[in-house]
Scaffold this motif. Sequence first.
Motif: not given
Length: 86
Positions: A15-19
């Motif tokens: 999720a952090v990577g996508f953000y």
Amino acid sequence: MESILLIGIIIFIMAVGFYVSGKADCFMEEEETEKKSKEVECEFREPACVVISGDKPLMEIDAEIAEFRRKHKHVQVILRDESMQE
């Protein structure tokens, strides 16, 4: 229990990577649009000076000067001899 924690951590990292990748994409798009606008601005800019060779007929020289004067307010004509050293 450990596998659930591991799955949770992996989901959080994804999720952090996508953000972060979304923010990076927005930044890259802004930079590219700015770069393209600068290129377009430079592409359509009129030349500030024109060099006209002396071997052209006077009517062609006059036409080039008239065209330059139509596009620019302040025009200065300088005549010089190429064979003279400055």
